[in-house]
Design an enzyme around this catalytic site. Sequence first.
Site, PDB file in Angstrom:
ATOM      1  N   LYS A   1       0.698  -0.984   0.019  1.00 37.39           N
ATOM      2  CA  LYS A   1       0.263  -0.234  -0.208  1.00 37.39           C
ATOM      3  C   LYS A   1       0.620   1.496   0.059  1.00 37.39           C
ATOM      4  CE  LYS A   1      -3.771  -2.322   2.739  1.00 37.39           C
ATOM      5  NZ  LYS A   1      -5.042  -2.483   3.932  1.00 37.39           N
TER       6      LYS A   1
ATOM      7  N   GLN B   1      -5.414  -1.270   9.865  1.00 39.18           N
ATOM      8  CA  GLN B   1      -4.975  -2.041   8.765  1.00 39.18           C
ATOM      9  C   GLN B   1      -5.623  -3.489  10.000  1.00 39.18           C
ATOM     10  OE1 GLN B   1      -3.593  -3.145   5.833  1.00 39.18           O
ATOM     11  NE2 GLN B   1      -4.197  -5.305   6.753  1.00 39.18           N
TER      12      GLN B   1
ATOM     13  N   ASP C   1     -11.114   2.955   3.723  1.00 40.71           N
ATOM     14  CA  ASP C   1     -11.587   1.385   4.121  1.00 40.71           C
ATOM     15  C   ASP C   1     -13.370   1.416   4.028  1.00 40.71           C
ATOM     16  OD1 ASP C   1      -9.852  -0.396   3.618  1.00 40.71           O
ATOM     17  OD2 ASP C   1      -8.921   0.076   5.756  1.00 40.71           O
TER      18      ASP C   1
HETATM   19  N1  GUN Z   1      -7.045  -6.707   6.234  1.00 46.44           N
HETATM   20  C1  GUN Z   1      -7.341  -7.497   4.845  1.00 46.44           C
HETATM   21  N2  GUN Z   1      -8.186  -6.705   4.204  1.00 46.44           N
HETATM   22  C2  GUN Z   1      -7.755  -5.588   4.444  1.00 46.44           C
HETATM   23  C3  GUN Z   1      -7.839  -4.690   4.007  1.00 46.44           C
HETATM   24  O1  GUN Z   1      -8.987  -4.329   3.021  1.00 46.44           O
HETATM   25  N3  GUN Z   1      -8.570  -3.111   4.996  1.00 46.44           N
HETATM   26  C4  GUN Z   1      -7.325  -3.429   5.957  1.00 46.44           C
HETATM   27  N4  GUN Z   1      -7.337  -2.081   6.950  1.00 46.44           N
HETATM   28  N5  GUN Z   1      -7.212  -4.590   6.480  1.00 46.44           N
HETATM   29  C5  GUN Z   1      -7.247  -5.159   6.099  1.00 46.44           C
END
Ligand code: GUN
Length: 282
Positions: free
Chosen positions: A53, A97, A120
């Site tokens: 990311k 996350q 998100d």
């Molecule tokens: N953990 C697995 N996929 C994601 C996601 O798309 N966003 C976040 N914040 N955590 C994750």
Amino acid sequence: MGKILDGKALAKKIRSKVKTETAELVEKYNLIPHLAVILIGNDPASETYVASKERASKRAGIKSTIIKKSPDISEKKLIKIIEELNQDNSVHGILLQLPIPKHIDSEKVINMIDPKKDVDGFSNYHVARLNKGLDALVPCTPLGIMEILSEYNINPEGKHAVVMGRSQIVGKPMASLLLKANATVTITHSRTKDLTSITKQADILVVAVGKAKMIDKKYIKPGAVLIDVGISRIDGKLYGDIDFENVKEEAGYITPVPGGVGPMTIAMLLQNTLKCYKNIVQ
Ligand code: GUN
């Protein structure tokens, strides 16, 4: 042989569009879009995702700050960090996350994130809006899947879409988006009985169960659109939830792993970050 849905190529196109738009907006507002990522603990998968990311953000001209905390951080301390990021005018997107350690109430902390910065779309505000069919920040993985369908002119309207998995991150928002796109939607999960009789009806099958190579020919209808959200690493190699080799001849369309849904998730995160930035600065 089914047609490959090339998420990697589409993600590249979208990242390049985000980069161009970011440069224009930075010129106009003299302010760089900024995504703050909170990473708690040392889960190797989470560390890999967060690093990807960050790399993608920087390449697109979006500033990225990773706030890394030890797994024993208190809920109170985490809330303080989120509140500071909410207040910080230089921050436009906040991503926590997941998963986070069990001693922290994830519902509580997710909902502390300012909805304006919730890249998100996991907060109740955006979940409710999505489910009502209103404009919302939409979770990146299901949003990326809708983009793939659109890119390949696959219109869900009137189709039977079966979503395997009912997570907040993928399954539920995926079902909402497909419903909004006028599909007839079924969600299956670990307690579903006679699974194959349902999945075999799917014109569009989205698999997000996290079991490597679970889905073979007996689950699918010939010609179906197969979307594979799973990523499992076995002996250093990546596998999806779909047994690609087993189903590839009968599939109508199929996303590969890697190179399908994964790259789109990151592209959508950049797009959502830019959306938050625009909402805040404009
Ligand atoms: N953990 C697995 N996929 C994601 C996601 O798309 N966003 C976040 N914040 N955590 C994750």
